[in-house]
Design a protein around this motif. Structure first.
Motif, PDB file in Angstrom:
ATOM      1  N   ASN A 132       0.856  -1.191   0.000  1.00 25.02           N
ATOM      2  CA  ASN A 132       0.000   0.000   0.000  1.00 25.02           C
ATOM      3  C   ASN A 132       0.887   1.235   0.000  1.00 25.02           C
ATOM      4  O   ASN A 132       1.904   1.277   0.700  1.00 25.02           O
ATOM      5  CB  ASN A 132      -0.901   0.018   1.242  1.00 25.02           C
ATOM      6  CG  ASN A 132      -1.900  -1.115   1.252  1.00 25.02           C
ATOM      7  OD1 ASN A 132      -2.833  -1.136   0.459  1.00 25.02           O
ATOM      8  ND2 ASN A 132      -1.685  -2.084   2.150  1.00 25.02           N
ATOM      9  N   TYR A 133       0.498   2.210  -0.794  1.00 23.55           N
ATOM     10  CA  TYR A 133       1.276   3.450  -0.852  1.00 23.55           C
ATOM     11  C   TYR A 133       0.890   4.355   0.308  1.00 23.55           C
ATOM     12  O   TYR A 133      -0.291   4.561   0.590  1.00 23.55           O
ATOM     13  CB  TYR A 133       1.056   4.162  -2.180  1.00 23.55           C
ATOM     14  CG  TYR A 133       1.694   3.432  -3.345  1.00 23.55           C
ATOM     15  CD1 TYR A 133       3.043   3.577  -3.617  1.00 23.55           C
ATOM     16  CD2 TYR A 133       0.934   2.586  -4.155  1.00 23.55           C
ATOM     17  CE1 TYR A 133       3.634   2.901  -4.678  1.00 23.55           C
ATOM     18  CE2 TYR A 133       1.515   1.906  -5.220  1.00 23.55           C
ATOM     19  CZ  TYR A 133       2.865   2.076  -5.469  1.00 23.55           C
ATOM     20  OH  TYR A 133       3.453   1.394  -6.516  1.00 23.55           O
ATOM     21  N   SER A 134       1.905   4.907   0.948  1.00 22.68           N
ATOM     22  CA  SER A 134       1.682   5.769   2.101  1.00 22.68           C
ATOM     23  C   SER A 134       1.404   7.200   1.652  1.00 22.68           C
ATOM     24  O   SER A 134       1.590   7.562   0.477  1.00 22.68           O
ATOM     25  CB  SER A 134       2.911   5.756   3.008  1.00 22.68           C
ATOM     26  OG  SER A 134       4.014   6.368   2.345  1.00 22.68           O
ATOM     27  N   GLU A 135       0.995   8.023   2.610  1.00 22.04           N
ATOM     28  CA  GLU A 135       0.788   9.440   2.312  1.00 22.04           C
ATOM     29  C   GLU A 135       2.094  10.085   1.883  1.00 22.04           C
ATOM     30  O   GLU A 135       2.123  10.946   0.999  1.00 22.04           O
ATOM     31  CB  GLU A 135       0.231  10.144   3.553  1.00 22.04           C
ATOM     32  CG  GLU A 135      -0.201  11.587   3.292  1.00 22.04           C
ATOM     33  CD  GLU A 135      -1.332  11.700   2.268  1.00 22.04           C
ATOM     34  OE1 GLU A 135      -1.367  12.733   1.552  1.00 22.04           O
ATOM     35  OE2 GLU A 135      -2.159  10.768   2.171  1.00 22.04           O
ATOM     36  N   LEU A 140       5.496  12.445  -2.365  1.00 18.20           N
ATOM     37  CA  LEU A 140       6.683  12.368  -3.226  1.00 18.20           C
ATOM     38  C   LEU A 140       6.281  12.431  -4.685  1.00 18.20           C
ATOM     39  O   LEU A 140       6.874  13.188  -5.473  1.00 18.20           O
ATOM     40  CB  LEU A 140       7.437  11.066  -2.949  1.00 18.20           C
ATOM     41  CG  LEU A 140       8.566  10.715  -3.937  1.00 18.20           C
ATOM     42  CD1 LEU A 140       9.677  11.750  -3.871  1.00 18.20           C
ATOM     43  CD2 LEU A 140       9.098   9.311  -3.660  1.00 18.20           C
ATOM     44  N   PHE A 141       5.265  11.665  -5.076  1.00 18.21           N
ATOM     45  CA  PHE A 141       4.851  11.680  -6.474  1.00 18.21           C
ATOM     46  C   PHE A 141       4.314  13.047  -6.890  1.00 18.21           C
ATOM     47  O   PHE A 141       4.606  13.530  -7.993  1.00 18.21           O
ATOM     48  CB  PHE A 141       3.790  10.611  -6.741  1.00 18.21           C
ATOM     49  CG  PHE A 141       3.228  10.696  -8.134  1.00 18.21           C
ATOM     50  CD1 PHE A 141       4.007  10.336  -9.221  1.00 18.21           C
ATOM     51  CD2 PHE A 141       1.954  11.191  -8.359  1.00 18.21           C
ATOM     52  CE1 PHE A 141       3.514  10.448 -10.519  1.00 18.21           C
ATOM     53  CE2 PHE A 141       1.456  11.300  -9.644  1.00 18.21           C
ATOM     54  CZ  PHE A 141       2.238  10.932 -10.729  1.00 18.21           C
ATOM     55  N   LEU A 142       3.543  13.694  -6.024  1.00 16.35           N
ATOM     56  CA  LEU A 142       3.018  15.021  -6.365  1.00 16.35           C
ATOM     57  C   LEU A 142       4.149  16.025  -6.547  1.00 16.35           C
ATOM     58  O   LEU A 142       4.097  16.879  -7.445  1.00 16.35           O
ATOM     59  CB  LEU A 142       2.043  15.491  -5.287  1.00 16.35           C
ATOM     60  CG  LEU A 142       0.701  14.753  -5.224  1.00 16.35           C
ATOM     61  CD1 LEU A 142      -0.127  15.251  -4.041  1.00 16.35           C
ATOM     62  CD2 LEU A 142      -0.083  14.918  -6.528  1.00 16.35           C
ATOM     63  N   SER A 143       5.177  15.935  -5.717  1.00 15.36           N
ATOM     64  CA  SER A 143       6.341  16.815  -5.862  1.00 15.36           C
ATOM     65  C   SER A 143       7.062  16.522  -7.175  1.00 15.36           C
ATOM     66  O   SER A 143       7.488  17.441  -7.890  1.00 15.36           O
ATOM     67  CB  SER A 143       7.298  16.630  -4.687  1.00 15.36           C
ATOM     68  OG  SER A 143       6.685  17.012  -3.476  1.00 15.36           O
ATOM     69  N   PHE A 144       7.209  15.247  -7.481  1.00 10.60           N
ATOM     70  CA  PHE A 144       7.846  14.840  -8.733  1.00 10.60           C
ATOM     71  C   PHE A 144       7.049  15.351  -9.940  1.00 10.60           C
ATOM     72  O   PHE A 144       7.617  15.886 -10.895  1.00 10.60           O
ATOM     73  CB  PHE A 144       7.952  13.313  -8.766  1.00 10.60           C
ATOM     74  CG  PHE A 144       8.284  12.742 -10.110  1.00 10.60           C
ATOM     75  CD1 PHE A 144       9.577  12.824 -10.614  1.00 10.60           C
ATOM     76  CD2 PHE A 144       7.307  12.102 -10.871  1.00 10.60           C
ATOM     77  CE1 PHE A 144       9.885  12.291 -11.867  1.00 10.60           C
ATOM     78  CE2 PHE A 144       7.614  11.567 -12.113  1.00 10.60           C
ATOM     79  CZ  PHE A 144       8.901  11.660 -12.605  1.00 10.60           C
ATOM     80  N   LYS A 145       5.731  15.204  -9.889  1.00  9.76           N
ATOM     81  CA  LYS A 145       4.896  15.644 -11.008  1.00  9.76           C
ATOM     82  C   LYS A 145       4.951  17.159 -11.183  1.00  9.76           C
ATOM     83  O   LYS A 145       4.908  17.668 -12.310  1.00  9.76           O
ATOM     84  CB  LYS A 145       3.459  15.169 -10.811  1.00  9.76           C
ATOM     85  CG  LYS A 145       2.598  15.329 -12.050  1.00  9.76           C
ATOM     86  CD  LYS A 145       1.280  14.579 -11.932  1.00  9.76           C
ATOM     87  CE  LYS A 145       0.398  15.142 -10.847  1.00  9.76           C
ATOM     88  NZ  LYS A 145      -0.969  14.584 -10.874  1.00  9.76           N
ATOM     89  N   ALA A 146       5.069  17.887 -10.083  1.00  2.68           N
ATOM     90  CA  ALA A 146       5.220  19.337 -10.167  1.00  2.68           C
ATOM     91  C   ALA A 146       6.504  19.710 -10.913  1.00  2.68           C
ATOM     92  O   ALA A 146       6.532  20.685 -11.679  1.00  2.68           O
ATOM     93  CB  ALA A 146       5.224  19.948  -8.768  1.00  2.68           C
ATOM     94  N   ARG A 194       1.131   3.229 -11.117  1.00  4.01           N
ATOM     95  CA  ARG A 194       0.953   2.143 -10.146  1.00  4.01           C
ATOM     96  C   ARG A 194       0.114   2.588  -8.946  1.00  4.01           C
ATOM     97  O   ARG A 194      -0.760   1.857  -8.493  1.00  4.01           O
ATOM     98  CB  ARG A 194       2.314   1.669  -9.645  1.00  4.01           C
ATOM     99  CG  ARG A 194       3.141   0.867 -10.626  1.00  4.01           C
ATOM    100  CD  ARG A 194       4.454   0.482  -9.954  1.00  4.01           C
ATOM    101  NE  ARG A 194       5.360  -0.219 -10.847  1.00  4.01           N
ATOM    102  CZ  ARG A 194       6.600  -0.589 -10.501  1.00  4.01           C
ATOM    103  NH1 ARG A 194       7.049  -0.301  -9.286  1.00  4.01           N
ATOM    104  NH2 ARG A 194       7.364  -1.232 -11.352  1.00  4.01           N
ATOM    105  N   MET A 195       0.411   3.759  -8.426  1.00  2.00           N
ATOM    106  CA  MET A 195      -0.259   4.181  -7.203  1.00  2.00           C
ATOM    107  C   MET A 195      -1.633   4.796  -7.445  1.00  2.00           C
ATOM    108  O   MET A 195      -2.418   4.964  -6.518  1.00  2.00           O
ATOM    109  CB  MET A 195       0.618   5.155  -6.401  1.00  2.00           C
ATOM    110  CG  MET A 195       0.767   6.527  -6.989  1.00  2.00           C
ATOM    111  SD  MET A 195       1.532   7.721  -5.847  1.00  2.00           S
ATOM    112  CE  MET A 195       3.023   6.901  -5.323  1.00  2.00           C
ATOM    113  N   GLY A 196      -1.929   5.121  -8.692  1.00  2.46           N
ATOM    114  CA  GLY A 196      -3.203   5.749  -8.994  1.00  2.46           C
ATOM    115  C   GLY A 196      -4.383   4.806  -8.836  1.00  2.46           C
ATOM    116  O   GLY A 196      -4.267   3.598  -9.044  1.00  2.46           O
TER     117      GLY A 196
END
Length: 304
Positions: free
Chosen positions: A41-44, A49-55, A90-92
């Motif tokens: 399970n992906y943590s908060e 991290l992914f949101l920062s990467f996508k930014a 994967r996490m979506g």
């Protein structure tokens, strides 16, 4: 060296052997770890991290490929960036993204909604059914004519135009002041993560119904005539310089700077192909860009 700073995960990259990694290096390290060891399970923290990467992708500060003069092709692949994009898939989770679920439903991963723009971004997205996925860079003064599509991980430089029914695939790199004409397809690639995506350098014109695939590099100021297809399997014949350009096991097909490429044919010289008079498609460089070529493609400026 104190335990706080050791061990360094890549000490060769730092001054005097060991020091704290930069924020970008920390992000790269964490993305690599998350890609290699998929959690149950992906943590908060993983999602942050992914949101920062996508930014960073949206801002164009990280790219799946970038110029590198040390490489024979002039470009290098950033495999960790592709891994970060794949981590997002994967996490979506699948969610309803519809504006009106009854009349026109859209369902996709919540990690990749459509990209948001404001007038201050300086991008024209003309009404009429286009879609630009979050996690790609669209530069200032880019014009998007409907319907067109840009996928996650792509990069489109300032002043370029993406015309109707054109596709910019995942991780494809398009330079400044390019014209991607109607119905042209720029292929995408996410896997294998080390594969170079399609590269369209600055000031390139791709005519209508062109297709550029499989990591092909089109160098600056080149022109592809209508219907030209470029891939790893088909060599390009240069009748001006007497050369043949082809991909190898380690290098992509590279179209030279300022080359003008059109669709051509090459006769089969043996067997039944020769007997039947069959020819095979091949792209041909018929000239190199000159003032006459430039005057023809300046018409697009009237649309801006």
């Amino acid at each position: 060296i104190s335990q706080k700073f050791a061990p360094c995960w890549n000490p060769s990259r730092y001054w005097k052997g060991c020091t704290l990694p930069t924020a970008a290096e920390q992000m790269e390290k964490r993305i690599e770890a998350l890609f290699d060891a998929k959690p149950a399970n992906y943590s908060e923290s993983d999602r942050e991290l992914f949101l920062s990467f996508k930014a960073e992708l949206n801002a164009g500060r990280v790219r799946s490929a970038e110029p590198d003069a040390s490489q024979a092709s002039g470009w290098r692949t950033n495999a960790w960036v592709k891994k970060g994009i794949l981590v997002g898939f994967r996490m979506g989770t699948i969610v309803d993204m519809s504006i009106d679920p009854a009349k026109q439903p859209f369902v996709d991963k919540d990690t990749y909604p459509v990209k948001r723009f404001t007038p201050g971004d300086g991008v024209r997205v003309v009404p009429g059914g286009s879609s630009i996925r979050d996690g790609c860079y669209i530069g200032r003064d880019v014009v998007c004519m409907p319907p067109m599509f840009v996928n996650a991980g792509a990069y489109v430089g300032d002043g370029s135009m993406i015309d109707s029914h054109a596709l910019v695939g995942s991780c494809a790199q398009v330079g400044r002041n390019c014209h991607i004409s109607a119905a042209t397809q720029i292929g995408g690639v996410l896997e294998p993560v080390g594969a170079l995506p399609v590269i369209i350098e600055d000031d390139v014109l791709l005519g209508g119904n062109c297709g550029v695939y499989e990591g092909t590099i089109v160098k600056r100021r080149a022109v592809l005539g209508t219907g030209t297809i470029l891939n790893r399997s088909t060599p390009v014949y240069d009748i001006v310089r007497g050369k043949v350009y082809a991909a190898t096991e380690t290098e992509p097909l590279i179209v030279p700077e300022e080359a003008v490429v059109v669709s051509g044919a090459r006769a089969i010289t043996r067997g039944m192909g020769k007997e039947w008079g069959i020819s095979l498609y091949t792209p041909v460089i018929v000239k190199y860009r000159d003032s006459k070529t430039d005057s023809k493609i300046q018409l697009e400026d009237l649309l801006r």
